[in-house]
Design a protein around this motif. Sequence first.
Motif, PDB file in Angstrom:
ATOM      1  N   GLY A 326       0.799  -1.214   0.000  1.00 11.90           N
ATOM      2  CA  GLY A 326       0.000   0.000   0.000  1.00 11.90           C
ATOM      3  C   GLY A 326       0.832   1.264   0.000  1.00 11.90           C
ATOM      4  O   GLY A 326       1.955   1.293   0.506  1.00 11.90           O
ATOM      5  N   ASP A 327       0.251   2.320  -0.600  1.00 15.52           N
ATOM      6  CA  ASP A 327       0.905   3.638  -0.580  1.00 15.52           C
ATOM      7  C   ASP A 327       0.057   4.679   0.123  1.00 15.52           C
ATOM      8  O   ASP A 327       0.400   5.871   0.152  1.00 15.52           O
ATOM      9  CB  ASP A 327       1.220   4.092  -1.999  1.00 15.52           C
ATOM     10  CG  ASP A 327      -0.026   4.191  -2.877  1.00 15.52           C
ATOM     11  OD1 ASP A 327      -1.158   4.045  -2.356  1.00 15.52           O
ATOM     12  OD2 ASP A 327       0.137   4.421  -4.091  1.00 15.52           O
ATOM     13  N   GLY A 328      -1.097   4.239   0.680  1.00 12.60           N
ATOM     14  CA  GLY A 328      -1.958   5.157   1.420  1.00 12.60           C
ATOM     15  C   GLY A 328      -2.934   5.912   0.569  1.00 12.60           C
ATOM     16  O   GLY A 328      -3.841   6.575   1.099  1.00 12.60           O
ATOM     17  N   THR A 329      -2.829   5.838  -0.759  1.00 11.83           N
ATOM     18  CA  THR A 329      -3.739   6.587  -1.640  1.00 11.83           C
ATOM     19  C   THR A 329      -4.404   5.706  -2.705  1.00 11.83           C
ATOM     20  O   THR A 329      -5.502   6.026  -3.160  1.00 11.83           O
ATOM     21  CB  THR A 329      -2.984   7.721  -2.354  1.00 11.83           C
ATOM     22  OG1 THR A 329      -1.922   7.158  -3.135  1.00 11.83           O
ATOM     23  CG2 THR A 329      -2.420   8.725  -1.351  1.00 11.83           C
ATOM     24  N   THR A 331      -6.085   2.185  -4.416  1.00 15.78           N
ATOM     25  CA  THR A 331      -6.857   1.013  -4.041  1.00 15.78           C
ATOM     26  C   THR A 331      -6.057  -0.249  -4.368  1.00 15.78           C
ATOM     27  O   THR A 331      -5.051  -0.198  -5.103  1.00 15.78           O
ATOM     28  CB  THR A 331      -8.190   0.970  -4.793  1.00 15.78           C
ATOM     29  OG1 THR A 331      -7.921   0.799  -6.198  1.00 15.78           O
ATOM     30  CG2 THR A 331      -9.000   2.243  -4.574  1.00 15.78           C
ATOM     31  N   HIS A 371      -9.898  -6.883   3.457  1.00 16.73           N
ATOM     32  CA  HIS A 371      -9.813  -5.953   2.333  1.00 16.73           C
ATOM     33  C   HIS A 371     -10.708  -6.411   1.182  1.00 16.73           C
ATOM     34  O   HIS A 371     -11.090  -7.580   1.075  1.00 16.73           O
ATOM     35  CB  HIS A 371      -8.377  -5.852   1.817  1.00 16.73           C
ATOM     36  CG  HIS A 371      -7.442  -5.094   2.705  1.00 16.73           C
ATOM     37  ND1 HIS A 371      -7.577  -3.752   2.976  1.00 16.73           N
ATOM     38  CD2 HIS A 371      -6.342  -5.507   3.411  1.00 16.73           C
ATOM     39  CE1 HIS A 371      -6.610  -3.358   3.784  1.00 16.73           C
ATOM     40  NE2 HIS A 371      -5.846  -4.421   4.070  1.00 16.73           N
ATOM     41  N   SER A 375     -10.451  -1.382  -1.413  1.00 15.50           N
ATOM     42  CA  SER A 375      -9.792  -0.928  -0.181  1.00 15.50           C
ATOM     43  C   SER A 375      -8.522  -0.151  -0.515  1.00 15.50           C
ATOM     44  O   SER A 375      -7.853  -0.405  -1.524  1.00 15.50           O
ATOM     45  CB  SER A 375      -9.441  -2.135   0.694  1.00 15.50           C
ATOM     46  OG  SER A 375     -10.596  -2.848   1.061  1.00 15.50           O
ATOM     47  N   VAL A 376      -8.190   0.808   0.387  1.00 23.63           N
ATOM     48  CA  VAL A 376      -6.952   1.582   0.258  1.00 23.63           C
ATOM     49  C   VAL A 376      -6.034   1.197   1.417  1.00 23.63           C
ATOM     50  O   VAL A 376      -6.207   1.691   2.551  1.00 23.63           O
ATOM     51  CB  VAL A 376      -7.232   3.100   0.270  1.00 23.63           C
ATOM     52  CG1 VAL A 376      -5.926   3.880   0.145  1.00 23.63           C
ATOM     53  CG2 VAL A 376      -8.190   3.479  -0.858  1.00 23.63           C
ATOM     54  N   PRO A 377      -5.057   0.308   1.166  1.00 26.56           N
ATOM     55  CA  PRO A 377      -4.154  -0.109   2.247  1.00 26.56           C
ATOM     56  C   PRO A 377      -3.294   1.059   2.727  1.00 26.56           C
ATOM     57  O   PRO A 377      -3.014   1.999   1.980  1.00 26.56           O
ATOM     58  CB  PRO A 377      -3.293  -1.199   1.600  1.00 26.56           C
ATOM     59  CG  PRO A 377      -4.011  -1.596   0.355  1.00 26.56           C
ATOM     60  CD  PRO A 377      -4.748  -0.382  -0.102  1.00 26.56           C
ATOM     61  N   GLU A 378      -2.880   0.950   3.958  1.00 29.75           N
ATOM     62  CA  GLU A 378      -2.023   1.978   4.519  1.00 29.75           C
ATOM     63  C   GLU A 378      -0.639   1.930   3.853  1.00 29.75           C
ATOM     64  O   GLU A 378      -0.241   0.917   3.286  1.00 29.75           O
ATOM     65  CB  GLU A 378      -1.872   1.776   6.024  1.00 29.75           C
ATOM     66  CG  GLU A 378      -3.170   1.963   6.801  1.00 29.75           C
ATOM     67  CD  GLU A 378      -2.956   1.764   8.294  1.00 29.75           C
ATOM     68  OE1 GLU A 378      -1.790   1.568   8.697  1.00 29.75           O
ATOM     69  OE2 GLU A 378      -3.951   1.816   9.043  1.00 29.75           O
ATOM     70  N   ASN A 379       0.048   3.039   3.968  1.00 24.71           N
ATOM     71  CA  ASN A 379       1.375   3.134   3.365  1.00 24.71           C
ATOM     72  C   ASN A 379       2.308   2.086   3.972  1.00 24.71           C
ATOM     73  O   ASN A 379       2.469   2.008   5.188  1.00 24.71           O
ATOM     74  CB  ASN A 379       1.943   4.532   3.593  1.00 24.71           C
ATOM     75  CG  ASN A 379       3.253   4.726   2.848  1.00 24.71           C
ATOM     76  OD1 ASN A 379       3.479   4.125   1.807  1.00 24.71           O
ATOM     77  ND2 ASN A 379       4.114   5.559   3.394  1.00 24.71           N
ATOM     78  N   GLU A 381       1.833  -1.163   3.946  1.00 19.47           N
ATOM     79  CA  GLU A 381       1.142  -2.399   4.326  1.00 19.47           C
ATOM     80  C   GLU A 381       1.228  -3.417   3.190  1.00 19.47           C
ATOM     81  O   GLU A 381       0.953  -3.111   2.032  1.00 19.47           O
ATOM     82  CB  GLU A 381      -0.326  -2.120   4.651  1.00 19.47           C
ATOM     83  CG  GLU A 381      -1.099  -3.389   5.045  1.00 19.47           C
ATOM     84  CD  GLU A 381      -2.580  -3.129   5.266  1.00 19.47           C
ATOM     85  OE1 GLU A 381      -3.322  -4.121   5.483  1.00 19.47           O
ATOM     86  OE2 GLU A 381      -3.014  -1.963   5.189  1.00 19.47           O
TER      87      GLU A 381
END
Length: 915
Positions: A326-329, A331, A371, A375-379, A381
């Motif tokens: 994830g990059d936080g932004t 999906t 997820h 879903s948008v995973p955290e940076n 993750e």
Amino acid sequence: MTILETRVYRGANIWSYEQAIHLVVDLGRLEEHPTNTLPGFTEHLLEMLPGLQNHSCSRGRRGGFVERLNEGTWLGHVAEHCALALQQVVGHDIRRGKTRMVKGRKGVYNIIYGYADEQVGLAAGRLAVRLVNHLVQADPEFDWDAELESFILRAERTAFGPSTQAILDEAVSRDIPWIRLNQYSLVQLGQGVHAKRIRATMTSATSAIAVDVASDKDLTTRLLGAAGLPVPKQESVRSVEGAVAAAKRVGFPVVVKPLDGNHGRGVCLDLRDEEAVREAYDIAKEQSRRGTVIVESFVTGKDYRCLIVDGRMVAIAERVPAHVVGDGTSTVEQLVELTNADPRRGVGHEKVLTRIKVDAAAKEVLAGQGHTLESVPENGEMVKLALTGNMSTGGISIDRTFDAHPENVDIAEEAARMVGLDIAGIDFICPDITEPVRETGGAICEVNAAPGFRMHTHPTIGEPQFIAKPVVDMLFPPGAPARIPIVAVTGTNGKTTTSRMIAHIFKGMGRKVGMTSTDGVVIDERLLIRADASGPRSAKMVLQNPRVDFAVFEVARGGILREGLGYERNDVAVVLNVQPDHLGLRGIDTVEQLADVKAVLVEAVPRDGHAVLNADDPLVREMRRRCSGQVVWFSMEEPGSEVREMIEGHCRRGGKALVLNPSDRGEMIVVKHGRREMQLAWTHLLPATFSGRARMNVQNALAAAAAAFAAGAPLHDIRQGLRTFSTNYYLAPGRLNEVDVNGVNVIVDYCHNAPGMRMLGDFVDRVGESLSHDLARPSRIGVIATAGDRRDEDMRELGEIASRHFDVVIVREDQNLRGRKAGEVAGLVVEGVKAGMADGGRCKQVEEVLDEIKAVRHAMARANVGDLVVFCVDKHPAVMTELENWSQQAYAGAAANPSAPAADPDYVPAEPAST
């Protein structure tokens, strides 16, 4: 642009030293429109195939082809480069190609380009032509992206997988030849008696029992456990309730997997309750061929694959399941698209990594982590999309070959020995491969037969391991041979007899000889196939035979033009002669062009090989310039001639040659090597030469002896071979077979062209002079014919030459008229005979009897005791059978009526007087 003709050359050919595809295309109106006259053509072409910017073309530098496009080049040339670029898109590094106009046909071009896979190469050529046509005039039904994707998928289906390709690349680097045996991954390495087979990473040394053991995961675990190796607890079950009960006994969490699955299909990990086990059971059972499912304890840790080859560890890879970070932004769906955009990822095994596929199983894995695709995973993750680390499902690999603890290496090697696999993939689950698994709680969860190499040869992180080397070392230890000697024989006349002589010499040395000729395929003197087997497919059949340790190939013009040689190279190439025959076929109109075709054999001689050339033939003599190896001359010219002077100079420089030295006692075949001369044999003592009268066989014996000498045969073995070879029906059917039929001297030969008839006529003259009879001068009767695909003038020339040597000529026709009407070929030959008669020829009578057997009967009915009858045959077994029947019938008739003239088969006894 239209494709008129397609050929696949499976070996050296008239266009290239290597295998190639040949397209004959007609540009039509496009002949008047080179690329610089087509607005936007070059820009659109480079946009669709950007790899063309790297093509050097004739300029010899990167971008050379783009320069040619801008200056203006013809579209046939463009299609050639597109076919190469398309193959490069799917990973085939092919750069060989050329385009030439067909002589005398404006707008028609020969396009020749190399290929690695035949089907991919053909598809590339077809798609290249369609692409060029589309760029000239847009086709609304042509979708480039869809066509390219379809081409890539086709290449994936037919191309070798990365494991097989790695082994082949290593084999090629060691000069080990290979043959693809089916459309999948079954490949033969080496030739004949030295051949080994592989199928992916299974070899001919892989034990079938070991493969069965590895396929049975329950049995494998019990065997490894009995050897004291760390394995998880497990039970095999055949029902849902059995799986739940086993899970309780083993202890949660558990793994449920098929007993005999592969590639991680049907494996469900980290199951923590009964409901999860119930759901996993159906998934695992669907992938189990025998319907049995394994329930085993879940071992936590990282997934490692240890590759064992011939009992030694050669590579270790850490396998990480398909995932995104994830990059936080973005999906999950966007992250997958971004990951799949990596140029290293492709369809299936097309590239070093496989694209991540978001299917129902991936969505289920996502749900287990809380997820969805939106879903948008955290940076930072890590979100898994698969539970197993298989490369085929989009996983990545990290090389850990030099990180493993020695104890873990010993465990992996012992596991491979216990199962009995020569190549094994040992799957470790443990917290850290650098620590002993017995201390950290890790275990061996699987032993795999035919393990994939891609994770080791192309790791995502770390150094690639050259694991194909130990595999090839195991199959072909250093110094072990992989090739068998190949002697190839070509020429207009004498090929079959010379091939049989060579095979006979080496058979006498104890070799298992595989031979191809116009009579068929012979393996160790056993006729396997009765057919014209002088082409490339028959050669490949011999090279695949595991008994053959020496190959002799008769190579005909037609096979070279149709498919090339069918093999990579020949250790000895023999060229007997080049005469005007088969002209006007497949673009070969002159004898010089025919010489170029036959010179392909000479070009296929390696630096340590030999070309055996007829120094008496100017066209053959010129072939010496095309030979990378040594030249061995043979000549029938007398000492002091210009040819012999050339040979003497060649030998003074250390060269080799076989010549005839005349003397009062006869002609001696002499082997010359440098300044040494070694006597081999008297020509009149060789049975095949008919006391030296069959000059064509004197020449064939010289060629055969030269080939055997070049191939390393000792002189006494060559001498013995020539002394024991005769032209009887069993050793050389249809080649100067001599038969006595009730006192009539009969010769059966395959002569079918004018140069052959000239040599046969010389033999008839020499034999005829030695014949005598008390009652009258013996007659010479010739039954002749030629093939329907010769030129009219060649047929007339055959008849004209025959008229000089026979008293009576009977003209017949072959069963296969090759496009001619019945009686047409015979009529042209008769014209030639009559022209020769008018010019003072020996012939006094010419007749037409078109059917071969009827012609035999007619000739024998005309013959008297002491006459010489020569049959130029098409179906020699039928002719020999007829002669045998004729002899028996005449014998039976003589026994029934002793007063009947013995030499008159047409004799009919007088009817009894009426009472």
